[in-house]
Each structure stands twice: as structure tokens, then as C-alpha cells.
Enzyme design. Structure first.
Site, PDB file in Angstrom:
ATOM      1  N   GLY A  33       0.850  -1.173   0.000  1.00  0.00           N
ATOM      2  CA  GLY A  33       0.000   0.000   0.000  1.00  0.00           C
ATOM      3  C   GLY A  33       0.888   1.226   0.000  1.00  0.00           C
ATOM      4  O   GLY A  33       1.830   1.331   0.795  1.00  0.00           O
ATOM      5  N   ALA A  34       0.616   2.168  -0.910  1.00  0.00           N
ATOM      6  CA  ALA A  34       1.526   3.300  -1.106  1.00  0.00           C
ATOM      7  C   ALA A  34       1.855   4.059   0.181  1.00  0.00           C
ATOM      8  O   ALA A  34       3.029   4.280   0.486  1.00  0.00           O
ATOM      9  CB  ALA A  34       0.943   4.247  -2.165  1.00  0.00           C
ATOM     10  N   ASP A 228      -1.312   4.061  -6.520  1.00  0.00           N
ATOM     11  CA  ASP A 228       0.112   4.044  -6.200  1.00  0.00           C
ATOM     12  C   ASP A 228       0.844   5.225  -6.818  1.00  0.00           C
ATOM     13  O   ASP A 228       1.869   5.657  -6.297  1.00  0.00           O
ATOM     14  CB  ASP A 228       0.738   2.736  -6.687  1.00  0.00           C
ATOM     15  CG  ASP A 228       0.407   1.584  -5.764  1.00  0.00           C
ATOM     16  OD1 ASP A 228       1.245   1.257  -4.910  1.00  0.00           O
ATOM     17  OD2 ASP A 228      -0.698   1.024  -5.868  1.00  0.00           O
TER      18      ASP A 228
END
Length: 336
Positions: A33-34, A228
């Protein structure tokens, strides 16, 4: 951090005591997860520079900055698509540069830890703001689709896309969430369904290929996904399969929203064609989770991300508000 590769069967925390462990956690999706990757990278800098104070001259700032830059470059190589990774590393390096002529190496190290904690806490606040803006688009009784995992596991608290669901539930709205499995690593099945189920939110898991049919049956009123990286024109990189969901939503007249913090924008990229797409190990498809499902020798193409064109996105929800319509002019105006 939680080792997300073991969910939903096992809840296990891992400790990263050196840079290699942080790099491995990011590369092998133990943390993903960014925003969470950015937070991990910031703390990874702090972990990496600790060795400086146990070896050699702890006041040689030249050696200190050499180690700092090597650590940042090493961590940057772990996931080439997640812009938050580079954003966090650049922010940490900038703080160090600003203090280079004012502070000792030890004082700079303390400041870097404080900065990593700021990044962590800022993300908590951003998650809630994005959730509040997104929840304003949700009505009582809505069916909502999401792809991959953009919840608390991917961030510091409520997440990006999933924060919309958590805040909507807090507001008393009765929602029904459909979560794509998200092949081939099944982040939707292993992580999103787990998070939402733990929170008591009405959740139905579907295969990625079922999304169009569920939309056709009128069960989906909106789609919310994370991101992202977002280019200057609004083209958005997210987990492979997001583009397909956006195309299906467009075909059925369903609004498709991207939920992401401002740090996810990469304004140096004119459009999505410049976003690097990570190519992952073919064995993730051939022998997913240890069981062979494809013949030896067959060619396998395994991109981790795809690009959703801006024209398919109804709005980008950030902690500063909602960008709609999604185009270069609005993005530049919104981000200042």
C-alpha cells in the site's frame, strides 16, 4: 509491522532491525500500500543510519551522509511504482540536507526519527479527511465495489479507499461492500475482506471477473479504489485489474473514484505512459500460494499494476477535497 503475506490465516508481527529487513518487507509485500510503504521507508532510513553510531567516527558527517544516501538508494530499489516510497525518502533526505551545517550527525539522526513520526501521524489525519470527503458521495443503502487493499493495512489508520467505508459506517449509513479478490496475490480476499469483516461491515467477496456481472445486476452504485501513482493529467496507476473495473464502471454508468493523498501525485509525469510498471515473478501465477495451476514452460506475463486513464475517473478524493472533473488544469489548480 504486520506480515501481510500471512493474512488472513495468521496475524504475525515482524521486527525490522536492519535495512535489509525493511527492503525485504517492502519487496515481498509484507508491507504494501503506497502510504504504508512510504512510512516504512521513512523509518527504514532511521534503521539504516543506526549502524553509523556503532562503527567508526560518529562525528564524520561525510561518512554519515554517504550511509544515508546509500540507504535511501537501496530502499528506493524495492518497489519502482509506488511514488510514496520516493516521496518519503526524498523528504527524509531533504531534512538531513537542511540540517547538515547546523547539527551534529547524532542530532540529525534524532531529527530524522521525528520526521518519520510526522509522516506517520500526518497519514493518520489524511486517512480520516479522505474518508470524510469520500463518505459525502455515499448514500444510505449503497452497494460499493473496491479492488485490491487500500485500508488500514496499507496506511497508518483507516486507509484511503476503505476509509470511505469506515467513515460511512461511523455515520450510520448501511452500505454493502463488494471486494474483488485481486488476483494473482489475492489482496482483496486476504486483506480487504479481512479488514472489513473485522470491522463488522457487510462485505461480499467476488472474483475479479465477476465485477461486470455484479454491476449489471444493479448491486453497485459506486467504485472506490486507491492509487500508487497519479500523473499530472490524472492517469492513475493501481493494482492490476483496476483498469478493468474502471472500464466496466464506465460501461454501466457507475461513478469510479480514486482515493489517494496529494503525495501520490507525480507532476513530473505528463501522463500514465511514463509510470513504470513493476513486473513480478511468473511463479506468483504459475504456483500461487504453493500450488501449481499452470504448466511448466508456458509463458506468463505478470505486471503488478495497470494504468486507468483520467477520462474513466469521476473524481480523485484527496485529504484536501475532491478533484472533479479529472484533468490537468483542475489538478494543477487544486494542488497549487
Amino acid at each position: 509491522m504486520i506480515d501481510q503475506t500471512l493474512l488472513p490465516v495468521e496475524l504475525k508481527e515482524i521486527e525490522c532491525r536492519d535495512t535489509e529487513a525493511v527492503w525485504d518487507a517492502i519487496k515481498m509485500l509484507k508491507v504494501r500500500g503506497a502510504p504504508a510503504i512510504g512510512i516504512a521507508a521513512a523509518y527504514g532510513i532511521c534503521v539504516g543510519i543506526r549502524s553509523f553510531f556503532s562503527e567508526g567516527d560518529s562525528e564524520d558527517k561525510g561518512q554519515f551522509f554517504d550511509l544515508l544516501n546509500r540507504t535511501a538508494d537501496y530502499l528506493a530499489a524495492s518497489r519502482p511504482t509506488a511514488v510514496n516510497l520516493f516521496w518519503a525518502l526524498d523528504r527524509m533526505k531533504r531534512i538531513a540536507r537542511e540540517l547538515k551545517d547546523q547539527k551534529t550527525a547524532a542530532e540529525i539522526a534524532v531529527a530524522l526519527l521525528e520526521e518519520a513520526r510526522k509522516i506517520h501521524e500526518e497519514d493518520r489525519a489524511m486517512c480520516r479527511k479522505m474518508g470524510e470527503y469520500g463518505a459525502s458521495l455515499v448514500h444510505d443503502g449503497d452497494g460499493l465495489l473496491t479492488h485490491c487493499n487500500a485500508g488500514g493495512l496499507a496506511t497508518a489508520e483507516y486507509g484511503t479507499a476503505l476509509s470511505v467505508f469506515f467513515i460511512s459506517a461511523e455515520q450510520g449509513k448501511k452500505i454493502k461492500v463488494y471486494a474483488d479478490e485481486t488476483r494473482p496475490l489475492l489482496q482483496g480476499a486476504r486483506l480487504t475482506a479481512w479488514e472489513l469483516h473485522q470491522a463488522g461491515i457487510d462485505t461480499t467477496l467476488i472474483c475479479d471477473s465477476m465485477a461486470a456481472q455484479v454491476m449489471k445486476e444493479g448491486k453497485i452504485q459506486a467504485v472506490f479504489v486507491g492509487a500508487d501513482r497519479i500523473a499530472a493529467n490524472g492517469d492513475t496507476a493501481n493494482k492490476i485489474g483496476t483498469y478493468s473495473a474502471a472500464v466496466c464502471a464506465k460501461a454501466h454508468g457507475i461513478p469510479f473514484y480514486v482515493v489517494a493523498p496529494y503525495s501520490t501525485f507525480d507532476l513530473k509525469l505528463e501522463n500514465g505512459s511514463g509510470i513504470p510498471i513493476e513486473q513480478r515473478d511468473p511463479e506468483e501465477v504459475r504456483r500461487g500460494f504453493g500450488r501449481q495451476t499452470a504448466p511448466d514452460g508456458v509463458k506468463i506475463y505478470n505486471p503488478a499494476f495497470d494504468i486507468t486513464p483520467a477520462e474513466l475517473i469521476r473524481g480523485i478524493i484527496t485529504e484536501r477535497g475532491i478533484i472533479s472533473p479529472v484533468n490537468r488544469e483542475n489538478i494543477e489548480k487544486f494542488l497549487g
